[in-house]
Motif scaffolding. Structure first.
Motif, PDB file in Angstrom:
ATOM      1  N   LEU A  58       4.585  -2.157 -43.537  1.00 56.22           N
ATOM      2  CA  LEU A  58       3.847  -3.392 -43.262  1.00 56.22           C
ATOM      3  C   LEU A  58       3.646  -4.196 -44.534  1.00 56.22           C
ATOM      4  CD1 LEU A  58       2.176  -5.261 -41.446  1.00 56.22           C
ATOM      5  CD2 LEU A  58       0.211  -3.764 -41.882  1.00 56.22           C
ATOM      6  N   PHE A  59       3.155  -3.544 -45.578  1.00 62.67           N
ATOM      7  CA  PHE A  59       2.897  -4.271 -46.821  1.00 62.67           C
ATOM      8  C   PHE A  59       4.201  -4.677 -47.512  1.00 62.67           C
ATOM      9  CE2 PHE A  59      -1.321  -2.152 -46.541  1.00 62.67           C
ATOM     10  CZ  PHE A  59      -2.077  -3.315 -46.511  1.00 62.67           C
ATOM     11  N   GLU A  60       5.255  -3.910 -47.296  1.00 60.32           N
ATOM     12  CA  GLU A  60       6.567  -4.286 -47.805  1.00 60.32           C
ATOM     13  C   GLU A  60       7.019  -5.593 -47.172  1.00 60.32           C
ATOM     14  OE1 GLU A  60      10.558  -1.734 -48.490  1.00 60.32           O
ATOM     15  OE2 GLU A  60      10.028  -2.052 -46.388  1.00 60.32           O
ATOM     16  N   THR A  61       6.793  -5.715 -45.857  1.00 62.96           N
ATOM     17  CA  THR A  61       7.140  -6.949 -45.158  1.00 62.96           C
ATOM     18  C   THR A  61       6.263  -8.101 -45.612  1.00 62.96           C
ATOM     19  OG1 THR A  61       7.839  -5.680 -43.215  1.00 62.96           O
ATOM     20  CG2 THR A  61       7.387  -8.017 -42.890  1.00 62.96           C
ATOM     21  N   GLU A  83      -4.021 -13.485 -46.065  1.00 56.74           N
ATOM     22  CA  GLU A  83      -3.590 -14.708 -45.399  1.00 56.74           C
ATOM     23  C   GLU A  83      -2.364 -14.450 -44.526  1.00 56.74           C
ATOM     24  OE1 GLU A  83      -2.611 -19.336 -46.605  1.00 56.74           O
ATOM     25  OE2 GLU A  83      -2.182 -17.751 -48.045  1.00 56.74           O
ATOM     26  N   VAL A  84      -1.400 -13.710 -45.058  1.00 65.76           N
ATOM     27  CA  VAL A  84      -0.184 -13.409 -44.296  1.00 65.76           C
ATOM     28  C   VAL A  84      -0.510 -12.522 -43.093  1.00 65.76           C
ATOM     29  CG1 VAL A  84       2.081 -12.303 -44.397  1.00 65.76           C
ATOM     30  CG2 VAL A  84       1.287 -13.688 -46.314  1.00 65.76           C
ATOM     31  N   LEU A  85      -1.353 -11.516 -43.303  1.00 65.25           N
ATOM     32  CA  LEU A  85      -1.690 -10.594 -42.219  1.00 65.25           C
ATOM     33  C   LEU A  85      -2.394 -11.277 -41.056  1.00 65.25           C
ATOM     34  CD1 LEU A  85      -2.908  -7.523 -44.290  1.00 65.25           C
ATOM     35  CD2 LEU A  85      -0.960  -7.540 -42.732  1.00 65.25           C
ATOM     36  N   LEU A 119       4.951 -12.440 -38.293  1.00 67.62           N
ATOM     37  CA  LEU A 119       4.613 -11.058 -38.644  1.00 67.62           C
ATOM     38  C   LEU A 119       3.999 -10.344 -37.446  1.00 67.62           C
ATOM     39  CD1 LEU A 119       4.331  -8.884 -40.883  1.00 67.62           C
ATOM     40  CD2 LEU A 119       2.056  -9.812 -41.327  1.00 67.62           C
ATOM     41  N   HIS A 120       3.112 -11.034 -36.723  1.00 69.09           N
ATOM     42  CA  HIS A 120       2.485 -10.432 -35.547  1.00 69.09           C
ATOM     43  C   HIS A 120       3.535 -10.106 -34.478  1.00 69.09           C
ATOM     44  CE1 HIS A 120      -1.136 -13.102 -36.864  1.00 69.09           C
ATOM     45  NE2 HIS A 120      -0.970 -12.065 -37.652  1.00 69.09           N
ATOM     46  N   ALA A 121       4.480 -11.040 -34.270  1.00 72.02           N
ATOM     47  CA  ALA A 121       5.493 -10.837 -33.239  1.00 72.02           C
ATOM     48  C   ALA A 121       6.377  -9.636 -33.548  1.00 72.02           C
ATOM     49  CB  ALA A 121       6.347 -12.099 -33.097  1.00 72.02           C
ATOM     50  N   ILE A 122       6.778  -9.509 -34.796  1.00 71.33           N
ATOM     51  CA  ILE A 122       7.637  -8.376 -35.159  1.00 71.33           C
ATOM     52  C   ILE A 122       6.849  -7.069 -35.091  1.00 71.33           C
ATOM     53  CG2 ILE A 122       8.878  -7.314 -37.086  1.00 71.33           C
ATOM     54  CD1 ILE A 122       9.912 -10.056 -37.816  1.00 71.33           C
ATOM     55  N   GLY A 123       5.573  -7.099 -35.501  1.00 72.68           N
ATOM     56  CA  GLY A 123       4.751  -5.892 -35.404  1.00 72.68           C
ATOM     57  C   GLY A 123       4.605  -5.427 -33.970  1.00 72.68           C
ATOM     58  N   MET A 124       4.368  -6.373 -33.065  1.00 69.23           N
ATOM     59  CA  MET A 124       4.264  -6.023 -31.649  1.00 69.23           C
ATOM     60  C   MET A 124       5.612  -5.560 -31.093  1.00 69.23           C
ATOM     61  SD  MET A 124       1.732  -9.123 -30.409  1.00 69.23           S
ATOM     62  CE  MET A 124       1.549  -8.545 -28.733  1.00 69.23           C
ATOM     63  N   HIS A 125       6.701  -6.165 -31.605  1.00 69.36           N
ATOM     64  CA  HIS A 125       8.027  -5.762 -31.139  1.00 69.36           C
ATOM     65  C   HIS A 125       8.332  -4.313 -31.510  1.00 69.36           C
ATOM     66  CE1 HIS A 125      12.293  -5.757 -30.265  1.00 69.36           C
ATOM     67  NE2 HIS A 125      12.510  -5.324 -31.487  1.00 69.36           N
ATOM     68  N   ARG A 126       7.870  -3.864 -32.677  1.00 66.54           N
ATOM     69  CA  ARG A 126       8.114  -2.466 -33.061  1.00 66.54           C
ATOM     70  C   ARG A 126       7.577  -1.522 -31.974  1.00 66.54           C
ATOM     71  NH1 ARG A 126      11.682  -3.613 -37.071  1.00 66.54           N
ATOM     72  NH2 ARG A 126      10.731  -4.696 -38.840  1.00 66.54           N
ATOM     73  N   LEU A 143       4.474  -6.288 -22.349  1.00 64.92           N
ATOM     74  CA  LEU A 143       3.876  -6.513 -23.672  1.00 64.92           C
ATOM     75  C   LEU A 143       4.656  -7.576 -24.447  1.00 64.92           C
ATOM     76  CD1 LEU A 143       2.976  -2.860 -24.721  1.00 64.92           C
ATOM     77  CD2 LEU A 143       1.408  -4.678 -24.011  1.00 64.92           C
ATOM     78  N   ALA A 144       5.978  -7.601 -24.256  1.00 62.94           N
ATOM     79  CA  ALA A 144       6.782  -8.646 -24.897  1.00 62.94           C
ATOM     80  C   ALA A 144       6.410 -10.022 -24.349  1.00 62.94           C
ATOM     81  CB  ALA A 144       8.271  -8.366 -24.688  1.00 62.94           C
ATOM     82  N   HIS A 145       6.107 -10.062 -23.045  1.00 61.39           N
ATOM     83  CA  HIS A 145       5.669 -11.329 -22.435  1.00 61.39           C
ATOM     84  C   HIS A 145       4.324 -11.769 -23.028  1.00 61.39           C
ATOM     85  CE1 HIS A 145       4.664 -14.354 -19.463  1.00 61.39           C
ATOM     86  NE2 HIS A 145       3.552 -13.692 -19.179  1.00 61.39           N
ATOM     87  N   LEU A 146       3.402 -10.849 -23.196  1.00 60.59           N
ATOM     88  CA  LEU A 146       2.113 -11.184 -23.811  1.00 60.59           C
ATOM     89  C   LEU A 146       2.304 -11.662 -25.248  1.00 60.59           C
ATOM     90  CD1 LEU A 146      -0.233  -8.301 -22.571  1.00 60.59           C
ATOM     91  CD2 LEU A 146      -0.049 -10.639 -21.703  1.00 60.59           C
ATOM     92  N   CYS A 147       3.236 -11.028 -25.941  1.00 60.22           N
ATOM     93  CA  CYS A 147       3.539 -11.430 -27.317  1.00 60.22           C
ATOM     94  C   CYS A 147       4.031 -12.868 -27.356  1.00 60.22           C
ATOM     95  CB  CYS A 147       4.572 -10.487 -27.913  1.00 60.22           C
ATOM     96  SG  CYS A 147       5.097 -10.934 -29.583  1.00 60.22           S
TER      97      CYS A 147
END
Length: 248
Positions: A5-8, A24-26, A32-39, A56-60
């Motif tokens: 996460l912090f690497e990203t 700020e980024v977090l 970032l939120h979309a990719i985190g949820m995608h994982r 869950l992808a639809h909610l994202c």
């Protein structure tokens, strides 16, 4: 998990001058939120929990404006900047350190199930705002896709593709030792010395304007040295004419 996460987050700070610190980024970057949820969704998809993954992808998509199919494979340090309207299809594969801007579609042109329908992006690819990459082909490592380009065939490594349909305008770019360094990263896929005809035409107009500005300065200097009122009036008239031409 937190290391990745912090690497990203740090890779986003390196690529986006508007990003100032990790908090700020977090909290403020939907990509970032979309990719985190995608994982999470992708893990559910691989476990065979198809409906929960899709829901869950639809909610994202509702929360972030970014649609990522849970079957898509996304590498490390991928940055979706702004992100509104991004669509990533089921069989898409995205390599490490890629950057994707708003309005991008990684879509398919085939309706057959069980086949590779969506593109594969290599490492460090930049896909500019509004670009469409359609089909089950590959985009090579370090390639740049220009804004609003429609890519329908393979793009070589470190090449730049622009236009509708996309054409290669630069076959090879220098390979960066650090794929996300400020010196090598090109926001929106812009290359500093691209030979696109429109870019060259704009450059010629800018150069002409600079030359005319220099001539105006020379005329002003000559006017200051003249003692004749008639000559001053004539010179000022010429200067005004040139300035009006530039404004038009």
């Amino acid at each position: 998990m937190f290391k990745n996460l912090f690497e990203t987050v740090d890779s986003i700070i390196a690529r986006d001058p508007a990003a100032r610190y990790r908090l700020e980024v977090l909290t403020c970057y939907p990509g970032l939120h979309a990719i985190g949820m995608h994982r999470i969704n992708h893990r559910l998809w691989k476990m065979g929990l198809k409906w929960p993954a899709r829901f869950l992808a639809h909610l994202c998509r509702v929360i972030t404006g970014i649609e990522i199919h849970p079957g898509a494979v996304i590498g490390r340090r991928v940055f979706i900047d702004h992100g509104q309207g991004v669509v990533i299809g089921e069989t898409t594969e995205i390599g490490d350190d890629c950057t994707i801007y708003q309005g991008v579609t990684l879509g398919g042109t085939s309706l057959y199930k069980g086949v590779k329908r969506h593109p594969t992006l290599g490492k460090s690819v930049v896909v500019s705002a509004g670009a469409k990459i359609l089909g089950g082909f590959s985009v090579g490592d370090g390639a740049r896709i220009g804004s609003n380009a429609v890519v329908l065939k393979e793009v070589p490594q470190r090449a730049t593709a622009v236009g509708i349909p996309a054409r290669i305008i630069r076959a090879e770019l220098p390979q960066a030792s650090n794929p996300i360094s400020q010196e090598q990263f090109t926001a929106y896929g812009i290359t500093p010395d691209a030979d696109d005809p429109m870019s060259l035409a704009m450059k010629s107009l800018i150069d002409l304007t600079l030359q005319l500005e220099i001539k105006i300065q020379q005329l002003e200097q000559a006017t200051n040295k003249n003692v004749s009122t008639d000559q001053d009036a004539l010179m000022n008239k010429e200067i005004d004419r040139l300035r009006n031409w530039l404004k038009d």
